[in-house]
Design an enzyme around this catalytic site. Structure first.
Site, PDB file in Angstrom:
ATOM      1  N   LYS A 242       0.863  -1.191   0.000  1.00 14.69           N
ATOM      2  CA  LYS A 242       0.000   0.000   0.000  1.00 14.69           C
ATOM      3  C   LYS A 242       0.893   1.233   0.000  1.00 14.69           C
ATOM      4  O   LYS A 242       1.476   1.599   1.006  1.00 14.69           O
ATOM      5  CB  LYS A 242      -0.921   0.058   1.223  1.00 14.69           C
ATOM      6  CG  LYS A 242      -2.037   1.068   0.962  1.00 14.69           C
ATOM      7  CD  LYS A 242      -2.576   1.776   2.172  1.00 14.69           C
ATOM      8  CE  LYS A 242      -1.860   2.971   2.655  1.00 14.69           C
ATOM      9  NZ  LYS A 242      -1.777   4.147   1.761  1.00 14.69           N
TER      10      LYS A 242
ATOM     11  N   GLU B   4       9.173   1.198  11.125  1.00 12.34           N
ATOM     12  CA  GLU B   4      10.252   2.179  10.922  1.00 12.34           C
ATOM     13  C   GLU B   4       9.566   3.535  10.989  1.00 12.34           C
ATOM     14  O   GLU B   4       8.829   3.894  10.079  1.00 12.34           O
ATOM     15  CB  GLU B   4      10.907   2.026   9.537  1.00 12.34           C
ATOM     16  CG  GLU B   4      11.363   0.634   9.171  1.00 12.34           C
ATOM     17  CD  GLU B   4      12.490   0.138  10.038  1.00 12.34           C
ATOM     18  OE1 GLU B   4      13.200   0.973  10.633  1.00 12.34           O
ATOM     19  OE2 GLU B   4      12.645  -1.086  10.132  1.00 12.34           O
TER      20      GLU B   4
ATOM     21  N   CYS C 189      13.399  10.754   7.297  1.00 11.79           N
ATOM     22  CA  CYS C 189      13.258  10.260   8.677  1.00 11.79           C
ATOM     23  C   CYS C 189      14.536  10.489   9.476  1.00 11.79           C
ATOM     24  O   CYS C 189      14.490  10.805  10.652  1.00 11.79           O
ATOM     25  CB  CYS C 189      12.882   8.786   8.658  1.00 11.79           C
ATOM     26  SG  CYS C 189      14.021   7.793   7.687  1.00 11.79           S
TER      27      CYS C 189
ATOM     28  N   GLU D  57       9.191  16.228  15.487  1.00 10.24           N
ATOM     29  CA  GLU D  57       9.639  16.005  14.109  1.00 10.24           C
ATOM     30  C   GLU D  57       8.875  16.955  13.197  1.00 10.24           C
ATOM     31  O   GLU D  57       7.649  16.903  13.116  1.00 10.24           O
ATOM     32  CB  GLU D  57       9.359  14.551  13.690  1.00 10.24           C
ATOM     33  CG  GLU D  57       9.871  14.246  12.304  1.00 10.24           C
ATOM     34  CD  GLU D  57       9.548  12.830  11.831  1.00 10.24           C
ATOM     35  OE1 GLU D  57       8.395  12.391  12.019  1.00 10.24           O
ATOM     36  OE2 GLU D  57      10.442  12.171  11.275  1.00 10.24           O
TER      37      GLU D  57
HETATM   38  P1  NAD Z   1       2.090   8.366   7.788  1.00  9.87           P
HETATM   39  O1  NAD Z   1       2.228   7.604   9.043  1.00  9.87           O
HETATM   40  O2  NAD Z   1       1.076   9.447   7.728  1.00  9.87           O
HETATM   41  O3  NAD Z   1       1.734   7.398   6.562  1.00  9.87           O
HETATM   42  C1  NAD Z   1       2.552   6.302   6.222  1.00  9.87           C
HETATM   43  C2  NAD Z   1       1.693   5.264   5.527  1.00  9.87           C
HETATM   44  O4  NAD Z   1       0.753   4.755   6.468  1.00  9.87           O
HETATM   45  C3  NAD Z   1       0.880   5.810   4.352  1.00  9.87           C
HETATM   46  O5  NAD Z   1       0.826   4.844   3.337  1.00  9.87           O
HETATM   47  C4  NAD Z   1      -0.502   6.012   4.969  1.00  9.87           C
HETATM   48  O6  NAD Z   1      -1.550   5.970   4.042  1.00  9.87           O
HETATM   49  C5  NAD Z   1      -0.561   4.841   5.933  1.00  9.87           C
HETATM   50  N1  NAD Z   1      -1.510   5.024   7.038  1.00  9.87           N
HETATM   51  C6  NAD Z   1      -1.845   6.179   7.656  1.00  9.87           C
HETATM   52  N2  NAD Z   1      -2.767   5.927   8.621  1.00  9.87           N
HETATM   53  C7  NAD Z   1      -3.000   4.589   8.618  1.00  9.87           C
HETATM   54  C8  NAD Z   1      -3.854   3.718   9.359  1.00  9.87           C
HETATM   55  N3  NAD Z   1      -4.651   4.173  10.309  1.00  9.87           N
HETATM   56  N4  NAD Z   1      -3.812   2.407   9.078  1.00  9.87           N
HETATM   57  C9  NAD Z   1      -3.008   1.910   8.112  1.00  9.87           C
HETATM   58  N5  NAD Z   1      -2.204   2.690   7.355  1.00  9.87           N
HETATM   59  C10 NAD Z   1      -2.197   4.018   7.609  1.00  9.87           C
HETATM   60  O7  NAD Z   1       3.533   8.910   7.432  1.00  9.87           O
HETATM   61  P2  NAD Z   1       3.961   9.807   6.184  1.00  9.87           P
HETATM   62  O8  NAD Z   1       3.515  11.199   6.420  1.00  9.87           O
HETATM   63  O9  NAD Z   1       3.570   9.135   4.931  1.00  9.87           O
HETATM   64  O10 NAD Z   1       5.555   9.722   6.266  1.00  9.87           O
HETATM   65  C11 NAD Z   1       6.309  10.534   7.072  1.00  9.87           C
HETATM   66  C12 NAD Z   1       6.763   9.788   8.311  1.00  9.87           C
HETATM   67  O11 NAD Z   1       7.463   8.604   7.922  1.00  9.87           O
HETATM   68  C13 NAD Z   1       7.734  10.574   9.139  1.00  9.87           C
HETATM   69  O12 NAD Z   1       7.394  10.473  10.494  1.00  9.87           O
HETATM   70  C14 NAD Z   1       9.064   9.905   8.851  1.00  9.87           C
HETATM   71  O13 NAD Z   1      10.026  10.064   9.859  1.00  9.87           O
HETATM   72  C15 NAD Z   1       8.655   8.490   8.680  1.00  9.87           C
HETATM   73  N6  NAD Z   1       9.670   7.723   7.936  1.00  9.87           N
HETATM   74  C16 NAD Z   1      10.424   6.815   8.623  1.00  9.87           C
HETATM   75  C17 NAD Z   1      11.429   6.109   7.968  1.00  9.87           C
HETATM   76  C18 NAD Z   1      12.274   5.083   8.701  1.00  9.87           C
HETATM   77  O14 NAD Z   1      12.930   4.293   8.037  1.00  9.87           O
HETATM   78  N7  NAD Z   1      12.287   5.071  10.027  1.00  9.87           N
HETATM   79  C19 NAD Z   1      11.648   6.334   6.602  1.00  9.87           C
HETATM   80  C20 NAD Z   1      10.851   7.263   5.931  1.00  9.87           C
HETATM   81  C21 NAD Z   1       9.854   7.949   6.615  1.00  9.87           C
END
Ligand code: NAD
Length: 502
Positions: free
Chosen positions: A196, A272, A307, A404
């Site tokens: 997804k 992650e 991240c 963040e």
């Molecule tokens: P997000 O948590 O909003 O979304 C990530 C994914 O989760 C998306 O595909 C979203 O549609 C899905 N999602 C959201 N709510 C959900 C739910 N209730 N159930 C199932 N899926 C759901 O994050 P984002 O804004 O897309 O990305 C930014 C974040 O990602 C930042 O906090 C960043 O630090 C983190 N990140 C971490 C790493 C790592 O390796 N640690 C790498 C890249 C990004």
């Protein structure tokens, strides 16, 4: 999409021309077929650099999730991937890597158009994604099971088996690379994978599905469901037939996913999540100019939407003023520009919500008394651009010092002693990455051990390749991408005790 990549785009005009020639796949990929969402609903994906609509994409929900999970399970049971000899899975995955290589410009371009990052960065991400596919493909036929050290009356085997159905839920900041980090080890290990992508960046995932089909990944083994988190993402997370959730995204969503696993079938959840990574600069470091350039790039790369962004810069007070001046000079050279211009260091912010959020944090920084030294205002005109923004005199109590931001905003703190630097660095709910600049080997080893972080970069920022694990501690998550450790996460150990007649 038919563009052949024989001629490599080099200039801004080449990239614009290639963008104009793309035809986009916008449907979900379920059981080897591209289909509309069962509901017929779509969502709009927009180019944040221009405000132009790129496409209307299938908006999957629980009905599509149920369908895809059924096909994934059927494929797993059928065994034409899960029970295929690892060496044969390897061949198919290497073919996919080859196809990705051939189409790397399209893949890079799709991420740039979808989420605004400079195309030069996207090309690097694409190369990283291909390397990840190859690493996992090459590893899978070199992993052995174990024979346990039992007595002569028995033979005990420890076998590695695929988990079953893996749902990979990924973010928008490195769409293709985060996808590869999840799906490559999961597929190599023999699982059926449902991807997804983020609703903000679905296009490269759908192109990848076309390539996976061409490579010969069997039906139902790799499927892609574009859509929102609270609809299709949640349905996958609550499914009784999904055995593992492999997630990259925010800490808030990660916490929800753990709850969903608890409410359903106790599926494995690898997370992650977010970070607020400290970058420690000691007065004894070599070449302040070079370190300042690295410190600026550590936060401004990918518009700060990283991240592991080095968002907290901790500088020894004796050099702080001189160092901040150098950081500001470096930041000057990292201004945002057209993402399709290979010379642009930064591109556009992913969407209006994120743009607003970043500007809100900047306003809070000013209100809470941090000293704004650079940037701070959105660029006027078309597109969502924020220049490198630097605050000095930040304290751990300030919002911009703790939360963040996920944008091009650097918070500079001062410290007087190593003790104070380590305490400040560890004063965070996150523990994803940390950097340390010093020439003193004793200090390097001391501080490295004391930093609460999944990875520590010494005299560099963001170093690493496929051979080292990537992941965090504390609320930055519990999983590891890359290296053979990630491959192990996608398999289950089965112990077999064979009684022997003596
Ligand atoms: P997000 O948590 O909003 O979304 C990530 C994914 O989760 C998306 O595909 C979203 O549609 C899905 N999602 C959201 N709510 C959900 C739910 N209730 N159930 C199932 N899926 C759901 O994050 P984002 O804004 O897309 O990305 C930014 C974040 O990602 C930042 O906090 C960043 O630090 C983190 N990140 C971490 C790493 C790592 O390796 N640690 C790498 C890249 C990004």
């Amino acid at each position: 999409m038919s563009h052949s990549t024989n001629e490599s785009p080099r200039t801004r005009d080449d990239w614009h021309a290639l963008a104009g020639s793309l035809s986009l796949e916008t449907r979900a990929f379920i059981d080897d077929t591209f289909v509309d969402a069962a509901s017929g609903e779509t969502f709009t994906t927009v180019n944040p650099a221009t405000g132009e609509t790129l496409a209307e994409v299938a908006s999957c929900d629980a009905a599509d999730a149920e369908l895809a999970v059924g096909h994934a399970r059927a494929a797993f049971t059928r065994g034409d991937w899960s029970r295929l000899a690892p060496g044969k899975r390897k061949k198919v995955m290497l073919r996919l890597a080859e196809l990705m290589e051939t189409h790397r410009h399209e893949l890079a371009l799709l991420d740039t158009l979808d989420m605004g990052k400079p195309v030069s960065s996207s090309l690097g991400d694409t190369a990283g994604a291909i390397a990840c596919l190859r690493y996992n493909a090459e590893s899978i036929d070199k992993l052995y099971g174990e024979v346990a050290p039992t007595g002569e009356e028995s033979l005990a085997l420890v076998l590695r088996e695929p988990l079953g159905v893996v749902a990979s839920i990924v973010p928008w900041n490195f769409p293709l690379m985060m996808t590869a980090w999840k799906i490559a080890p999961a597929l190599a290990a023999g699982n059926s994978v449902i991807l997804k992508p983020s609703e903000k960046s679905p296009l490269s995932a759908l192109r990848l599905a076309q390539l996976a089909r061409e490579a010969g990944i069997p039906r139902g083994v790799f499927q892609v469901l574009p859509g929102f988190g609270h609809t299709v993402g949640k349905a996958l997370a609550l499914s009784m037939e999904v055995d593992c959730l492999a997630f990259t995204g925010s800490t808030g969503t990660g916490k929800q996913l753990m709850q969903y696993a608890g409410q359903s079938n106790l599926k494995r959840v690898y997370l992650e999540c977010g970070g607020k990574s400290p970058n420690l600069v000691f007065a004894d470091c070599k070449d302040l100019d070079a370190v300042a350039r690295h410190a600026a790039a550590a936060i401004f790369h990918n518009q700060g939407e990283v991240c592991i962004a080095g968002s907290r810069l901790l500088v020894e007070n004796s050099i702080r003023e001189a160092f901040v001046e150098r950081v500001l000079k470096a930041a000057e050279t990292m201004q945002p520009g057209d993402p399709l211009d290979p010379a642009s260091f930064m591109g556009a912010i992913v969407d209006e919500a994120q743009h607003r959020r970043i500007l809100d944090y900047i306003r809070q920084g000013v209100e809470e008394g941090a000293r704004l030294c650079a940037g701070g205002q959105a660029l006027e005109g078309q597109g969502l651009f924020i220049p490198p923004t630097v605050f000095d005199g930040v304290t751990p109590a300030m919002t911009i010092g703790r939360e963040e931001i996920f944008g091009p905003v650097l918070s500079v703190f001062g410290f007087d002693s190593e003790e104070e630097a380590v305490a400040m660095a560890n004063d965070s709910v996150y523990g994803l990455a940390a950097g340390l600049w010093s020439q003193d080997i004793d200090r390097i080893l001391r501080v490295t051990r004391r930093l609460q972080s999944g990875q520590v970069f010494v005299n560099n920022w963001a170093g690493g390749d496929q051979t080292v694990p990537f992941g965090g501690v504390k609320q930055s998550g519990n999983g590891r991408d890359k290296s053979h450790h990630s491959l192990e996460e996608y398999s289950e150990l089965k112990s077999v005790w064979i009684a022997l007649s003596t």
